[in-house]
Design an enzyme around this catalytic site. Structure first.
Site, PDB file in Angstrom:
ATOM      1  N   ASP A  74       0.924  -1.315  -0.031  1.00  0.00           N
ATOM      2  CA  ASP A  74       0.044  -0.005  -0.075  1.00  0.00           C
ATOM      3  C   ASP A  74       0.712   1.066   0.122  1.00  0.00           C
ATOM      4  O   ASP A  74       1.678   1.635   0.997  1.00  0.00           O
ATOM      5  CB  ASP A  74      -0.863  -0.078   1.158  1.00  0.00           C
ATOM      6  CG  ASP A  74      -2.062   0.899   1.040  1.00  0.00           C
ATOM      7  OD1 ASP A  74      -2.109   1.699   0.325  1.00  0.00           O
ATOM      8  OD2 ASP A  74      -3.001   0.852   1.930  1.00  0.00           O
ATOM      9  N   ASP A  75       1.073   2.007  -0.904  1.00  0.00           N
ATOM     10  CA  ASP A  75       1.750   3.179  -1.336  1.00  0.00           C
ATOM     11  C   ASP A  75       3.277   2.972  -1.385  1.00  0.00           C
ATOM     12  O   ASP A  75       3.805   3.762  -0.965  1.00  0.00           O
ATOM     13  CB  ASP A  75       1.469   3.863  -0.041  1.00  0.00           C
ATOM     14  CG  ASP A  75       0.170   4.738  -0.037  1.00  0.00           C
ATOM     15  OD1 ASP A  75      -0.579   4.613  -1.072  1.00  0.00           O
ATOM     16  OD2 ASP A  75      -0.308   5.615   1.018  1.00  0.00           O
ATOM     17  N   CYS A 110      -5.570   4.813  -4.132  1.00  0.00           N
ATOM     18  CA  CYS A 110      -5.582   3.375  -3.512  1.00  0.00           C
ATOM     19  C   CYS A 110      -6.840   2.708  -4.312  1.00  0.00           C
ATOM     20  O   CYS A 110      -6.559   1.738  -4.965  1.00  0.00           O
ATOM     21  CB  CYS A 110      -5.916   3.248  -2.253  1.00  0.00           C
ATOM     22  SG  CYS A 110      -4.441   3.938  -0.984  1.00  0.00           S
ATOM     23  N   ASP A 345       0.075  -0.369  -4.802  1.00  0.00           N
ATOM     24  CA  ASP A 345      -1.560  -0.053  -5.444  1.00  0.00           C
ATOM     25  C   ASP A 345      -1.065   1.334  -6.095  1.00  0.00           C
ATOM     26  O   ASP A 345      -1.697   1.957  -7.113  1.00  0.00           O
ATOM     27  CB  ASP A 345      -2.560  -0.034  -4.723  1.00  0.00           C
ATOM     28  CG  ASP A 345      -2.086   0.639  -3.453  1.00  0.00           C
ATOM     29  OD1 ASP A 345      -1.011   1.498  -3.073  1.00  0.00           O
ATOM     30  OD2 ASP A 345      -3.134   0.987  -2.583  1.00  0.00           O
ATOM     31  N   ASN A 346       0.222   2.156  -5.510  1.00  0.00           N
ATOM     32  CA  ASN A 346       0.508   3.421  -6.281  1.00  0.00           C
ATOM     33  C   ASN A 346       1.931   3.746  -5.716  1.00  0.00           C
ATOM     34  O   ASN A 346       2.408   3.155  -4.947  1.00  0.00           O
ATOM     35  CB  ASN A 346      -0.507   4.718  -6.064  1.00  0.00           C
ATOM     36  CG  ASN A 346      -0.978   4.587  -4.574  1.00  0.00           C
ATOM     37  OD1 ASN A 346      -2.093   4.222  -4.281  1.00  0.00           O
ATOM     38  ND2 ASN A 346      -0.115   5.078  -3.692  1.00  0.00           N
TER      39      ASN A 346
END
Length: 570
Positions: A74-75, A110, A345-346
C-alpha cells in the site's frame, strides 16, 4: 512426483466397483459357466482400471495448473527508493524471476487503482474515481456491477481455483452503507478483509463475514504479522487437489507508519532522497504544483524525513512476510509450481516539487510502481523494460490459469509471454493514466486564502489535491520515445509533456515546444484511450509502427479541446 487420490475420486471409484460387483453377482446367479464368469470378471476389472485412470488423469491435469500468489503493498514507491529495505523480497522474488522497470498504475490513488487490479479495467470503465463511498469505492453499485467479474471470481468459477484473500481490500470495505463486514465479495473461498483503510493495530477484520476485532498487543494484533500467519494457515489447511490463488494485501507502507517493535530503531540515519526534483518549484506545471511553497519550511522537511524512515521500518515486516510465504511453499514442495507477484497500488512522493508527502500526482514517483514476478518458466535475474500496467495483472493471471482474456471485458493484456521470453513485436507502446481530483466545498479555516476546492492540505497551507487536479495521461514507452503527455480537465486545458529519457525527473514541461503534429496525435490518442473498452484499449499507440492517424476522425464531442489546445500552444 506422487499424487494422492482425492476423496471424490475414491468415492467415484468405490461406486463403480460396487456396481460392477453387483453386476458380477447377478451374472453368477444366472449362469454357472466358468469361462463366461472369468471373462466377465476380467471385463469388469478392465473397465474399473479405465475409469480410475481417466479420473486420475483429469485430477492430474487440474493439479498441474500453477498456483498464483499476489502480494500487494500500500503506497510503495520505486522512484524514491521504496525497494531498498526489502532485501529478502528482492532476492526471493526479483532475483529468482523478472523485474519490470516500466510498471505503472492506471490511477495513483488506492481505491481506483485496486479496482483496476481486480477488474483489469481503466477507471473510466469500472467507475471508481476516489476513496469515498460516493466515489464508488466498495459501494453497492460497485458490488453489483463489478465484483462478480473480478479476476479472482473468474479463477474460482471458470478455472477451479480455491481462493484466499487477506488484508486491505478497498478503502470503504465494511462501511455500513455497503453491507458492513458481513459482505464477502464473490470469488473468495476464504476471506479475511480489513474494515476500511490501512491500520497496524486496533482494527476489525471480516473473517468470512464475521467481525474479528484486534487490539494493540504486538504478539496478537500487528496486522502485517497477522496476515502472514493467516496466509501460512491457509497454505497448511487448503485442499491439495486444486490449484490456489492467494492475495495478501499489506497495510505497509501506508500511514500511520507503525513499525513492529523490533524495527522501531532501524534506519535512524536515513532521510528522503534529495533528487533533482526535491524541494524545487514546479514553475511550468499545473497550478496545484505551483502553489507549493519553495523552499519548504524546516519543519516540513523534518516531518517528511521522519515519515520516510517510518515507511521503511514498516516494510521490514513485509519483507518477513514474503520470506515466510516463500519458505512455506518451498517446504510444501509447491514453490516450483507457483507464480508469486509483488507490487503496489501506487507510488509516493516525499518533497518532490516541494509537495510534502502523498500520491495523486501525474509524475513518475506517483504512477510508477515495483513489479517483480517469479514462477514456472520464468528464468531468474531478468529485467524487462516492456510497458506494463496494473490493468494487466488480472489478464496475466487468467492466462496462467488457461483462461481466454478476450472472452472477458478487461482492458489490460497478459504479459505472461514477456515473462516466458516468448514476446513478439506486437506488444503495446502506451497506457492510460486517469485521476479525478477531490476538493472541499468550503475553505479551510487555517488557509482561507486558498478558497474552496482544495484538499489534503498541510499546516503550512500546501495542498496536495483539488477539484481541478483532474487529468488524463498517455504514458508511452517505445524504442523511439519515452514520453508522458497529460491534459487537465480545467478551464485552462493545461497540458504537461515530458521526455522522460532526457528528463527523468520531469523538471521541464515541453508542451509549448513539442512538434505540433505530435501534439495533435497525442491529443487524439488520449481521447481514444479515454473512451476505450476491452480490445480497443489495446490498439497501437502513436509510436507503434502500426499506428494510423487520421485527423478527420477526431472526436467531435472533444473538438473544443483540440482548438483550445492549439490556441494555448501558440
Amino acid at each position: 512426483m506422487c499424487h494422492v487420490t482425492s476423496s471424490n475420486q475414491l468415492i467415484r471409484a468405490s461406486v463403480v466397483e460396487r456396481d460392477l460387483q453387483q453386476d458380477t453377482h447377478s451374472f453368477t446367479a444366472r449362469s454357472l459357466n466358468p469361462e463366461k464368469m472369468r471373462f466377465h470378471r476380467c471385463l469388469c476389472g478392465f473397465l474399473l482400471i479405465c475409469v480410475t485412470l481417466w479420473s486420475s488423469a483429469v485430477f492430474a491435469a487440474s493439479y498441474r495448473r500453477p498456483n498464483i500468489v499476489l502480494i500487494l503493498t500500500d503506497d510503495l514507491d520505486i522512484a524514491i527508493g521504496g525497494l531498498s529495505p526489502l532485501n529478502k523480497t528482492k532476492k526471493l522474488i526479483g532475483d529468482a524471476g523478472i523485474s519490470f522497470t516500466n510498471a505503472f498504475v492506471a490511477s495513483p490513488l488506492c481505491c481506483p487503482s485496486r479496482a483496476s487490479i481486480l477488474t483489469g479495467k481503466y477507471p473510466h470503465n469500472h467507475h471508481v474515481i476516489n476513496n469515498t463511498l460516493e466515489g464508488n469505492c466498495s459501494s453497492k453499485a460497485w458490488q453489483k456491477s463489478e465484483e462478480a467479474t473480478t479476476f479472482p471470481s473468474l479463477l474460482k468459477a471458470n478455472a477451479g481455483y480455491q481462493t484466499f484473500f487477506a488484508g486491505k481490500y478497498l478503502n470503504q470495505y465494511g462501511h455500513a452503507e455497503a453491507g458492513g463486514v458481513e459482505h464477502v465479495p464473490p470469488g473468495w473461498n476464504y476471506w479475511v478483509g480489513l474494515e476500511k483503510n490501512s491500520k497496524y493495530y486496533n482494527y476489525t477484520l471480516s473473517v468470512n463475514g464475521k467481525a474479528q476485532k484486534h487490539g494493540a498487543d504486538y504478539n496478537k494484533d500487528y496486522l502485517t504479522d497477522v496476515l502472514a500467519n493467516m496466509s501460512l494457515d491457509f497454505l497448511q489447511h487448503k485442499s491439495n487437489y486444486q490449484p490456489f490463488f492467494m492475495m495478501v494485501s499489506t497495510p505497509a507502507p501506508h500511514s500511520p507508519w507503525t513499525a513492529a517493535p523490533q524495527y522501531q530503531n532501524s534506519f535512524n540515519n536515513t532521510r528522503a532522497p534529495r533528487d533533482p526534483n526535491f524541494n524545487i518549484h514546479g514553475k511550468d506545471k499545473h497550478w496545484l504544483i505551483r502553489q507549493a511553497k519553495t523552499p519548504m519550511t524546516n519543519s516540513s522537511v523534518q516531518f517528511l524525513d521522519d515519515a520516510f524512515r517510518k515507511r521503511w521500518r514498516t516494510l521490514l515486516s513485509v519483507d518477513d512476510l514474503v520470506e515466510k510465504i516463500v519458505k512455506r511453499l518451498e517446504v510444501r514442495g509447491e514453490l516450483d509450481n507457483t507464480y508469486i507477484f509483488f507490487t503496489s497500488d501506487n507510488g509516493y512522493h516525499t518533497g518532490q516539487f516541494s509537495l510534502p508527502l502523498d500520491k495523486r500526482q501525474l509524475y513518475e514517483f506517483d504512477i510508477r510502481v515495483p513489479l517483480m514476478v517469479r514462477g514456472p518458466n520464468i528464468k531468474p535475474n531478468q529485467t524487462s523494460q516492456m510497458l506494463v500496467a496494473n490493468v494487466d495483472l488480472g489478464p496475466t493471471m487468467l492466462d496462467i490459469a488457461g483462461l481466454d482474456v478476450n472472452k472477458t471485458q478487461m482492458d489490460g493484456m497478459s504479459f505472461l509471454p514477456i515473462m516466458e521470453g516468448k514476446m513478439n513485436s506486437s506488444w503495446r507502446t502506451d497506457i492510460l493514466v486517469e485521476y479525478e481530483g477531490e476538493g472541499s466545498n468550503v475553505s479551510d479555516p487555517a488557509c482561507p486564502l486558498l478558497g474552496p476546492g482544495v484538499s489534503e492540505c498541510f499546516p503550512d497551507c500546501v495542498c496536495e489535491d483539488s477539484y481541478n487536479n483532474t487529468y488524463a495521461c498517455v504514458r508511452t514507452v517505445a524504442p523511439s520515445a519515452n514520453l508522458q503527455y497529460c491534459e487537465f480537465d480545467d478551464n485552462e486545458v493545461f497540458v504537461e509533456v515530458y521526455n522522460v529519457t532526457a528528463d527523468p525527473f520531469q523538471l521541464t514541461n515541453i508542451a509549448k515546444s513539442i512538434d505540433q503534429e505530435v501534439l495533435e496525435k497525442m491529443n487524439h490518442r488520449l481521447m481514444m484511450l479515454q473512451s476505450c473498452a476491452g480490445q480497443s484499449c489495446r490498439t497501437p499507440g502513436v509510436y507503434d509502427p502500426r499506428y494510423k492517424f487520421d485527423p478527420r476522425q477526431m472526436f467531435t464531442s472533444h473538438s473544443w479541446r483540440l482548438s483550445r489546445l492549439r490556441q494555448k500552444m501558440k
